[in-house]
Design a protein around this motif. Structure first.
Motif, PDB file in Angstrom:
ATOM      1  N   ILE A 293       0.844  -1.190   0.000  1.00 29.36           N
ATOM      2  CA  ILE A 293       0.000   0.000   0.000  1.00 29.36           C
ATOM      3  C   ILE A 293       0.881   1.244   0.000  1.00 29.36           C
ATOM      4  N   GLY A 294       0.527   2.204  -0.848  1.00 31.24           N
ATOM      5  CA  GLY A 294       1.256   3.464  -0.919  1.00 31.24           C
ATOM      6  C   GLY A 294       0.368   4.631  -0.547  1.00 31.24           C
ATOM      7  N   ALA A 295       0.837   5.831  -0.870  1.00 28.23           N
ATOM      8  CA  ALA A 295       0.098   7.043  -0.535  1.00 28.23           C
ATOM      9  C   ALA A 295       0.366   8.112  -1.583  1.00 28.23           C
ATOM     10  N   ILE A 296      -0.597   9.011  -1.736  1.00 26.90           N
ATOM     11  CA  ILE A 296      -0.454  10.151  -2.638  1.00 26.90           C
ATOM     12  C   ILE A 296      -1.050  11.375  -1.968  1.00 26.90           C
ATOM     13  N   VAL A 297      -0.363  12.511  -2.063  1.00 29.51           N
ATOM     14  CA  VAL A 297      -0.857  13.785  -1.528  1.00 29.51           C
ATOM     15  C   VAL A 297      -0.687  14.846  -2.605  1.00 29.51           C
ATOM     16  N   GLN A 298      -1.533  15.875  -2.531  1.00 26.07           N
ATOM     17  CA  GLN A 298      -1.485  16.911  -3.567  1.00 26.07           C
ATOM     18  C   GLN A 298      -1.898  18.263  -2.998  1.00 26.07           C
ATOM     19  N   LEU A 299      -1.182  19.295  -3.435  1.00 25.92           N
ATOM     20  CA  LEU A 299      -1.567  20.685  -3.213  1.00 25.92           C
ATOM     21  C   LEU A 299      -1.930  21.261  -4.571  1.00 25.92           C
ATOM     22  N   HIS A 300      -3.168  21.730  -4.708  1.00 23.00           N
ATOM     23  CA  HIS A 300      -3.702  22.125  -6.014  1.00 23.00           C
ATOM     24  C   HIS A 300      -4.259  23.539  -5.917  1.00 23.00           C
ATOM     25  N   PHE A 301      -3.802  24.425  -6.815  1.00 22.69           N
ATOM     26  CA  PHE A 301      -4.199  25.825  -6.793  1.00 22.69           C
ATOM     27  C   PHE A 301      -5.212  26.118  -7.898  1.00 22.69           C
ATOM     28  N   PHE A 302      -6.241  26.920  -7.566  1.00 19.92           N
ATOM     29  CA  PHE A 302      -7.237  27.370  -8.531  1.00 19.92           C
ATOM     30  C   PHE A 302      -6.770  28.722  -9.084  1.00 19.92           C
ATOM     31  N   VAL A 303      -6.016  28.676 -10.171  1.00 23.58           N
ATOM     32  CA  VAL A 303      -5.429  29.896 -10.716  1.00 23.58           C
ATOM     33  C   VAL A 303      -6.513  30.848 -11.196  1.00 23.58           C
ATOM     34  N   ASP A 304      -7.625  30.318 -11.734  1.00 29.28           N
ATOM     35  CA  ASP A 304      -8.695  31.184 -12.229  1.00 29.28           C
ATOM     36  C   ASP A 304      -9.406  31.924 -11.100  1.00 29.28           C
ATOM     37  N   ASP A 305      -9.386  31.392  -9.882  1.00 30.87           N
ATOM     38  CA  ASP A 305      -9.955  32.098  -8.739  1.00 30.87           C
ATOM     39  C   ASP A 305      -8.924  32.976  -8.045  1.00 30.87           C
ATOM     40  N   LEU A 306      -7.657  32.590  -8.101  1.00 28.76           N
ATOM     41  CA  LEU A 306      -6.597  33.403  -7.518  1.00 28.76           C
ATOM     42  C   LEU A 306      -6.376  34.693  -8.313  1.00 28.76           C
ATOM     43  N   PHE A 307      -6.391  34.577  -9.645  1.00 24.92           N
ATOM     44  CA  PHE A 307      -6.090  35.718 -10.521  1.00 24.92           C
ATOM     45  C   PHE A 307      -7.164  35.838 -11.606  1.00 24.92           C
ATOM     46  N   PRO A 308      -8.407  36.165 -11.206  1.00 31.44           N
ATOM     47  CA  PRO A 308      -9.507  36.161 -12.178  1.00 31.44           C
ATOM     48  C   PRO A 308      -9.414  37.247 -13.239  1.00 31.44           C
ATOM     49  N   HIS A 309      -8.608  38.283 -13.014  1.00 38.58           N
ATOM     50  CA  HIS A 309      -8.540  39.398 -13.960  1.00 38.58           C
ATOM     51  C   HIS A 309      -7.211  39.462 -14.707  1.00 38.58           C
ATOM     52  N   SER A 310      -6.371  38.436 -14.529  1.00 39.88           N
ATOM     53  CA  SER A 310      -5.076  38.463 -15.215  1.00 39.88           C
ATOM     54  C   SER A 310      -4.763  37.068 -15.766  1.00 39.88           C
ATOM     55  N   ILE A 311      -3.827  36.370 -15.149  1.00 40.63           N
ATOM     56  CA  ILE A 311      -3.403  35.087 -15.707  1.00 40.63           C
ATOM     57  C   ILE A 311      -4.437  33.991 -15.539  1.00 40.63           C
ATOM     58  N   GLY A 312      -5.481  34.227 -14.750  1.00 40.03           N
ATOM     59  CA  GLY A 312      -6.540  33.235 -14.585  1.00 40.03           C
ATOM     60  C   GLY A 312      -7.656  33.361 -15.585  1.00 40.03           C
ATOM     61  N   ARG A 313      -7.538  34.290 -16.540  1.00 42.01           N
ATOM     62  CA  ARG A 313      -8.553  34.461 -17.577  1.00 42.01           C
ATOM     63  C   ARG A 313      -8.201  33.643 -18.810  1.00 42.01           C
ATOM     64  N   PRO A 314      -9.200  33.186 -19.562  1.00 48.09           N
ATOM     65  CA  PRO A 314      -8.894  32.608 -20.884  1.00 48.09           C
ATOM     66  C   PRO A 314      -8.205  33.645 -21.765  1.00 48.09           C
TER      67      PRO A 314
END
Length: 320
Positions: A293-314
């Motif tokens: 048995i192993g394990a997996i952990v993750q830290l995941h950032f929501f760039v579109d919510d962090l920077f909605p008016h710059s790099i988080g926009r399409p």
């Protein structure tokens, strides 16, 4: 793992102080928030960053080899419905006998187009195409010298449209993916010299097409609290999504047909306004996959919510 769990809970508790009770713009179909899953790819299109995802397990190779992977994945929307992805993994191999090795795997590229986002039925469907670029990784961690293409379909379905008599099942959701790995080389040939006879020996390794398939069954406490019934749960429990993932692969040809391997990964995700933290166990489904048995952990950032008016926009065609 005990100390890691305590750290995760501490981070979640701190971030709960800044979390609002409403949903955010990332990974939604109607009122349904779909978290980014750790072991199977999620169905939505978004600006996001997984930094890092860390997994470790002892594989059956060479009498037992501890494999630890540290990966980074970035997704960027070009339009509101289309994103491109790039990922890289650093692998450390520590065999039971012999010398430890490490190195980077092949560069992974991809694109995903969202075909459907049905709010009332909390449904998402997307199509994707991935590419593992052969020869960009290290041979010390067995990175392939050939490239592999993977067309795939992704889906997500929340059960918020169930009748009120089943209201406590409404927080359930199912996401999944099915794709086919298509290597650009059907086989590779290697030549070695027998130490005893001095003769050259030719080994041919077959590379089958492989069905990559998996799904995740989730129960969103976030949805329970906001859409079904406020249970007045304390932080950080009110923002948890317990889940179990199934990550499987089945060769389709070239002598390995039907030899399915994979893992079952139960775990939990805490989702805040700007990022999420997840942890899962990795449990092999059969002896071909392994017995540890192993394990997996993750830290995941929501760039579109962090920077909605710059790099988080399409880049084209919208703001979020």
């Amino acid at each position: 793992m005990k100390h890691l769990t305590l750290v995760l809970w501490f981070v979640c508790a701190v971030c709960e102080l800044g979390a609002t009770t409403r949903a955010y713009g990332h990974g939604f179909a109607g009122a349904r928030f779909f978290p980014a899953t750790l072991s199977t790819d999620d169905p939505f299109v978004a600006d996001e960053l997984s930094l890092p995802t860390v997994s470790t397990i002892r594989t059956p190779d060479d009498g037992g080899t501890r494999e630890t992977d540290i990966s980074v994945d970035i997704a960027k929307r070009i339009t509101p419905q289309f994103e491109i992805e790039i990922g890289e993994t650093f692998t450390a191999l520590n065999p039971h006998e012999g010398r430890a090795t490490n190195g980077f795997g092949n560069l992974e590229l991809g694109g995903k187009y969202q075909l459907l986002n049905n709010g009332p039925h909390e449904a998402i469907v997307s199509l994707g195409l991935g590419l593992e670029v052969g020869g960009t990784g290290s041979s010390s961690v067995a990175a392939d010298s050939f490239s592999t293409w993977t067309p795939a379909i992704f889906f997500g379905k929340g059960f918020g449209d169930l009748p009120d008599a089943l209201r406590f099942l409404k927080p359930l959701a199912l996401t999944g993916v099915a794709g086919v790995d298509i290597p650009t080389s059907a086989s590779t040939r290697s030549i070695s010299v027998n130490d005893q006879t001095g003769e050259r020996e030719v080994e041919i390794e077959q590379h089958p097409d492989v069905l990559e398939w998996g799904f995740a069954l989730e129960y969103s406490v976030i949805y329970l609290q906001s859409q079904v019934q406020d249970m007045h749960l304390p932080a950080p429990i009110g923002r948890l999504v317990p889940l179990v993932e199934f990550a499987l692969e089945t060769p389709l040809n070239r002598g390995a047909h039907g030899q399915t391997t994979g893992t079952i990964n139960p775990g939990v995700i805490w989702a805040g306004k700007y990022f999420q933290v997840g942890a899962e166990a990795i449990i092999p489904i059969n002896e071909r996959t392994g017995t540890n048995i192993g394990a997996i952990v993750q830290l995941h950032f929501f760039v579109d919510d962090l920077f909605p008016h710059s790099i988080g926009r399409p880049l084209f065609g919208g703001t979020k």
